[in-house]
Design a protein around this motif. Structure first.
Motif, PDB file in Angstrom:
ATOM      1  N   SER A  73     -79.914 -94.448 -26.097  1.00 20.84           N
ATOM      2  CA  SER A  73     -79.415 -93.449 -25.165  1.00 20.84           C
ATOM      3  C   SER A  73     -78.043 -93.893 -24.679  1.00 20.84           C
ATOM      4  N   SER A  74     -77.155 -92.933 -24.504  1.00 18.86           N
ATOM      5  CA  SER A  74     -75.826 -93.247 -23.988  1.00 18.86           C
ATOM      6  C   SER A  74     -75.831 -93.398 -22.476  1.00 18.86           C
ATOM      7  N   ASP A  75     -77.007 -93.274 -21.868  1.00 22.64           N
ATOM      8  CA  ASP A  75     -77.119 -93.357 -20.410  1.00 22.64           C
ATOM      9  C   ASP A  75     -77.829 -94.623 -19.925  1.00 22.64           C
ATOM     10  N   GLY A  76     -78.161 -95.537 -20.840  1.00 23.80           N
ATOM     11  CA  GLY A  76     -78.896 -96.733 -20.416  1.00 23.80           C
ATOM     12  C   GLY A  76     -78.592 -97.915 -21.296  1.00 23.80           C
ATOM     13  N   ASN A  77     -79.235 -99.032 -21.009  1.00 18.53           N
ATOM     14  CA  ASN A  77     -78.987-100.286 -21.724  1.00 18.53           C
ATOM     15  C   ASN A  77     -80.202-100.744 -22.517  1.00 18.53           C
ATOM     16  N   GLN A  78     -80.942 -99.785 -23.066  1.00 16.06           N
ATOM     17  CA  GLN A  78     -82.148-100.138 -23.801  1.00 16.06           C
ATOM     18  C   GLN A  78     -82.236 -99.386 -25.118  1.00 16.06           C
ATOM     19  N   VAL A  79     -83.042 -99.965 -26.029  1.00 12.35           N
ATOM     20  CA  VAL A  79     -83.418 -99.298 -27.271  1.00 12.35           C
ATOM     21  C   VAL A  79     -84.942 -99.276 -27.317  1.00 12.35           C
ATOM     22  N   SER A  80     -85.524 -98.094 -27.552  1.00  6.78           N
ATOM     23  CA  SER A  80     -86.979 -97.968 -27.652  1.00  6.78           C
ATOM     24  C   SER A  80     -87.426 -98.130 -29.099  1.00  6.78           C
ATOM     25  N   ALA A  81     -88.532 -98.843 -29.302  1.00  9.64           N
ATOM     26  CA  ALA A  81     -89.165 -98.955 -30.618  1.00  9.64           C
ATOM     27  C   ALA A  81     -90.508 -98.247 -30.538  1.00  9.64           C
ATOM     28  N   VAL A  82     -90.736 -97.284 -31.452  1.00  7.87           N
ATOM     29  CA  VAL A  82     -91.946 -96.458 -31.427  1.00  7.87           C
ATOM     30  C   VAL A  82     -92.716 -96.632 -32.729  1.00  7.87           C
ATOM     31  N   ASP A  83     -94.003 -96.952 -32.610  1.00  8.81           N
ATOM     32  CA  ASP A  83     -94.892 -97.012 -33.766  1.00  8.81           C
ATOM     33  C   ASP A  83     -95.261 -95.570 -34.139  1.00  8.81           C
ATOM     34  N   LEU A  84     -94.783 -95.110 -35.300  1.00  8.46           N
ATOM     35  CA  LEU A  84     -94.998 -93.724 -35.696  1.00  8.46           C
ATOM     36  C   LEU A  84     -96.391 -93.473 -36.246  1.00  8.46           C
TER      37      LEU A  84
END
Length: 233
Positions: A73-84
């Protein structure tokens, strides 16, 4: 073929650009205002589930085996990892600044995340979903592209007017290539021989021979070019 709408699916609030998983079975939609990732069956558009992720997700990359998606996201300092497969959030990975672009190695083993404010690139091990390394590369590394072998990464340094070639094996920055003013989007042509860089403030496109790092020419473009597509004829 008919240019007619053949189906509809209801998403969350303010859906972003949809992404198809490499196996072609699942459609992924980031809902920016809900902070969710929604999964649909690509054939029927039936909803398969919704996963809460980082606020205002936009970019998505998916591992080659379609098992895990990473969102920024361009609004935060994180990357989410999602188990599909289990349709659950694995983790939120903390960065030292707002992510620029997500660049996935072709074999899916590493995810490179440009972090302009921290002057570098976070390297995420996609199997452990942890940051494996962080390298300082320039003033404001923003967009990038990676070659088909996964050996060479090219990142535009928007504040310095140059392109940075990086070896993914040694993680060393090669001699920078001067381009135009405020370079952003960059792309390799399908042959891997030419690099194209869109320069927003000089309104042109730099054409570079990738093998030698030689600037071949500058092509005039419209006002503030923001992206590049390469067509085959």
């Amino acid at each position: 073929a008919s240019r007619r709408i053949i189906g509809r699916a209801r998403t969350g609030r303010r859906p972003g650009a949809a992404r198809l998983t490499p196996d072609g079975r699942t459609l992924l939609v980031p809902n920016r205002d809900d902070g969710t990732l929604q999964l649909f069956d690509s054939a029927t558009l039936q909803s398969l589930g919704t996963v809460a992720v980082i606020p205002h997700p936009d970019q998505i990359v998916v591992l080659p085996d379609s098992s895990v998606a990473f969102l920024s996201s361009s609004d935060g300092n994180q990357v989410s990892a999602v188990d599909l497969r289990r349709r659950t959030l694995l983790t939120n990975i903390e960065l030292d600044g707002t992510p620029g672009q997500l660049l996935l190695k072709p074999d899916g083993g590493e995810l490179y995340v440009t972090v302009p404010a921290s002057h570098g690139i976070a390297i995420i091990n996609t199997w452990t979903t942890e940051i494996a390394d962080f390298i300082i590369v320039g003033l404001a590394p923003s967009a990038g592209t990676i070659d088909s072998t996964g050996q060479s990464l090219y990142v535009s340094d928007s504040a310095a007017g140059r392109l940075l070639p990086i070896s993914t094996a040694s993680r060393h920055v090669q001699p920078p290539i001067p381009v135009g003013r405020r370079p952003e989007a960059c792309r390799l042509d399908p042959s891997g021989e030419l690099l194209l860089v869109a320069n927003q403030d000089s309104n042109d496109i730099a054409v570079i021979r990738a093998r030698t790092g030689t600037l071949l020419t500058m092509l005039p473009a419209g006002s503030r070019p923001t992206d590049l597509l390469v067509l085959l004829f």
